[in-house]
Design an enzyme around this catalytic site. Structure first.
Site, mmCIF file in Angstrom:
data_model
loop_
_atom_site.group_PDB
_atom_site.id
_atom_site.type_symbol
_atom_site.label_atom_id
_atom_site.label_comp_id
_atom_site.label_asym_id
_atom_site.label_seq_id
_atom_site.Cartn_x
_atom_site.Cartn_y
_atom_site.Cartn_z
ATOM 1 N N SER A 3 18.573 8.635 20.121
ATOM 2 C CA SER A 3 17.412 7.967 19.537
ATOM 3 C C SER A 3 16.488 8.970 18.863
ATOM 4 C CB SER A 3 16.647 7.239 20.656
ATOM 5 O OG SER A 3 15.392 6.811 20.200
ATOM 6 N N TYR A 40 12.095 7.687 29.286
ATOM 7 C CA TYR A 40 13.225 7.164 28.498
ATOM 8 C C TYR A 40 13.666 8.213 27.483
ATOM 9 C CZ TYR A 40 15.514 5.157 24.502
ATOM 10 O OH TYR A 40 16.391 4.967 23.465
ATOM 11 N N LYS A 47 17.271 10.645 27.046
ATOM 12 C CA LYS A 47 18.096 10.827 25.834
ATOM 13 C C LYS A 47 18.251 12.319 25.523
ATOM 14 C CE LYS A 47 19.158 6.597 24.777
ATOM 15 N NZ LYS A 47 20.542 6.124 24.910
HETATM 16 C C1 WQD Z 1 7.449 -0.538 16.475
HETATM 17 C C2 WQD Z 1 6.033 -0.654 15.981
HETATM 18 C C3 WQD Z 1 4.384 -0.727 17.714
HETATM 19 C C4 WQD Z 1 5.483 -4.610 19.371
HETATM 20 C C5 WQD Z 1 11.222 1.933 20.489
HETATM 21 C C6 WQD Z 1 11.856 3.089 21.203
HETATM 22 C C7 WQD Z 1 12.996 3.611 20.391
HETATM 23 C C8 WQD Z 1 13.947 2.499 20.096
HETATM 24 C C9 WQD Z 1 13.232 1.372 19.367
HETATM 25 C C10 WQD Z 1 15.595 2.563 21.827
HETATM 26 C C11 WQD Z 1 5.073 0.232 16.757
HETATM 27 C C12 WQD Z 1 4.384 -2.017 16.912
HETATM 28 C C13 WQD Z 1 5.460 -3.461 18.594
HETATM 29 C C14 WQD Z 1 4.388 -5.515 19.305
HETATM 30 C C15 WQD Z 1 3.327 -4.099 17.697
HETATM 31 N N1 WQD Z 1 14.524 2.020 21.288
HETATM 32 N N2 WQD Z 1 4.415 -3.219 17.773
HETATM 33 N N3 WQD Z 1 3.351 -5.223 18.463
HETATM 34 O O1 WQD Z 1 8.263 1.901 19.803
HETATM 35 O O2 WQD Z 1 9.046 2.455 17.443
HETATM 36 O O3 WQD Z 1 10.694 2.394 19.283
HETATM 37 O O4 WQD Z 1 12.176 0.941 20.220
HETATM 38 O O5 WQD Z 1 16.251 3.443 21.399
HETATM 39 O O6 WQD Z 1 13.625 4.627 21.134
HETATM 40 O O7 WQD Z 1 10.898 4.106 21.314
HETATM 41 O O8 WQD Z 1 9.686 0.279 18.485
HETATM 42 O O9 WQD Z 1 9.515 -2.120 18.012
HETATM 43 O O10 WQD Z 1 8.416 -1.197 20.123
HETATM 44 O O11 WQD Z 1 7.422 -0.714 17.892
HETATM 45 O O12 WQD Z 1 2.377 -3.849 16.950
HETATM 46 O O13 WQD Z 1 4.337 -6.571 19.993
HETATM 47 O O14 WQD Z 1 5.588 -2.000 16.170
HETATM 48 O O15 WQD Z 1 3.053 -0.329 18.003
HETATM 49 O O16 WQD Z 1 4.106 0.734 15.859
HETATM 50 P P1 WQD Z 1 9.289 1.818 18.747
HETATM 51 P P2 WQD Z 1 8.778 -1.012 18.683
#
Ligand code: WQD
Length: 343
Positions: free
Chosen positions: A127, A152, A156
């Site tokens: 990741s 997490y 990785k």
């Molecule tokens: C994306 C953006 C949130 C939810 C994570 C892991 C990564 C991978 C993908 C496994 C951010 C914003 C989110 C919500 C929001 N997983 N958001 N409201 O955190 O970039 O990555 O998932 O491998 O390793 O770290 O993904 O989709 O959680 O967030 O505003 O209800 O959307 O703040 O800016 P992230 P995400």
């Protein structure tokens, strides 16, 4: 004779989409999963798309004996693609031991059996989290690996180190590490997709569940970042493009084209999109008005991150084919099919 490929986490989001692509390229696919974050109905979805039901065994990879028995019965596998892991950043902060035990012990059980039965090739699901908050954008594979921002992310990083050390120690074992950015969307057939159990952590499934009326409102975590519209930027990649990258990596190993025993590739589109851009694009392509509010920042969020994917394009001859619009249309189509929403 078709090559036999084991997919761990095979009924999961990326695992199931990779299974479809492998079957359609005439590989014989063996799936294992413990259903901790997936459902057996995914197997029917794979069958409806490919007309082939993959071999499936319910398997707990942290159970040493069970894994040994599985490999004793499947020692003629040609390669393994390892997806099975817990992946909720927030949950890993609350339950670090669960994450270290699950993600690392599973990997160790898998690797010791691969060596025991001389299964020579591993594609590993890593990741972009391993980079932490990047100094430079877009991120290259040579970017420094910074201290992980969550248990997490640390699992990785540690997993990558374990695999690298093993490829150095074992002449007949090689691996490719794929560092994903943000997988989104669903198979265009609408028959498989993301199936988060409980409240989704990730943005796009939360959007589709809000559009489906399962969630009242989407909370956007902060609009005061140093970005054009103030919301965080990510590199969102269609899950089918991501699945195809696994095929490209697998075939590089099987065809012995790899130039070292352990290669690393960033798998992203090379473009960043903000949260608000994703929300507005979703509304536009699906003709939906989404109910959202701006909320406080989420602990641990990186401000902006997107990939330099030129190495994967050049060496894996892989290039993302789907657009953000495709991904957000496919995500909604899947949500509607899964919930029986007719619109
Ligand atoms: C994306 C953006 C949130 C939810 C994570 C892991 C990564 C991978 C993908 C496994 C951010 C914003 C989110 C919500 C929001 N997983 N958001 N409201 O955190 O970039 O990555 O998932 O491998 O390793 O770290 O993904 O989709 O959680 O967030 O505003 O209800 O959307 O703040 O800016 P992230 P995400």
């Amino acid at each position: 004779m078709s090559k036999k490929i084991l997919i761990t986490g095979g009924t999961g989001y990326i695992g199931s989409h990779t299974a479809v692509e492998l079957i359609q390229k005439n590989y014989e696919v063996f799936l294992v999963d413990n259903f901790s974050n997936s459902h057996s109905s995914v197997l029917q979805g794979i069958k409806r798309i490919t007309q082939i039901e993959p071999h499936f065994t319910k398997l707990e990879l942290t159970d040493k004996q069970a894994v040994a028995e599985y490999f004793a019965d499947h020692h003629d596998l040609d390669a393994v693609i390892h997806f099975a892991a817990l992946k909720a950043v927030g949950e890993s902060v609350e339950k670090p031991l669960l994450y270290y035990q699950n993600n690392l012990i599973s990997l160790l059980h898998l690797l010791e059996n691969m060596i025991e039965y001389q299964i020579p090739y591993l594609v590993f699901s890593s990741s972009c989290t391993v980079y932490g908050e990047p100094d430079k954008l877009p991120i290259k594979e040579t970017a420094p690996i910074k201290p992980a921002l969550s248990p997490y992310g640390n699992t990785k990083q540690i997993s990558e180190e374990i695999i690298v050390d093993l490829t150095k120690a074992e002449d007949n074992f090689s691996a490719i590490l794929l560092r994903y950015f943000n997988p989104i969307g669903a198979h265009p057939s609408g028959l498989i997709g993301e199936l988060p159990i409980g409240i989704p952590n990730n943005l796009v499934p939360y959007i589709t569940q809000t559009a489906a009326g399962i969630r009242d409102v989407l909370r956007i975590f902060g609009d005061d970042y140093d970005t054009p519209d103030g919301t965080c930027i990510r590199d969102y990649i269609h899950v089918v493009d991501l699945a195809k990258a696994h095929i490209a990596a697998l075939e590089r190993l099987i065809n012995a084209e790899n130039e070292s025993n352990c290669e690393v590739f960033n798998i992203g589109t090379g473009r960043g999109h903000s949260v608000l851009e994703i929300v507005h694009t979703f509304e536009k392509v699906n003709h939906i008005k989404l109910n959202y509010i701006i909320d406080d920042r989420r602990e641990g969020d990186v401000e902006k991150v997107w990939a330099d994917n030129t190495k994967a394009q050049k060496i894996l001859q892989w290039k993302p084919q789907f657009t953000i619009e495709d991904a957000l249309r496919d995500a909604w189509q899947w949500e509607k099919n899964y919930r029986g929403i007719k619109t």
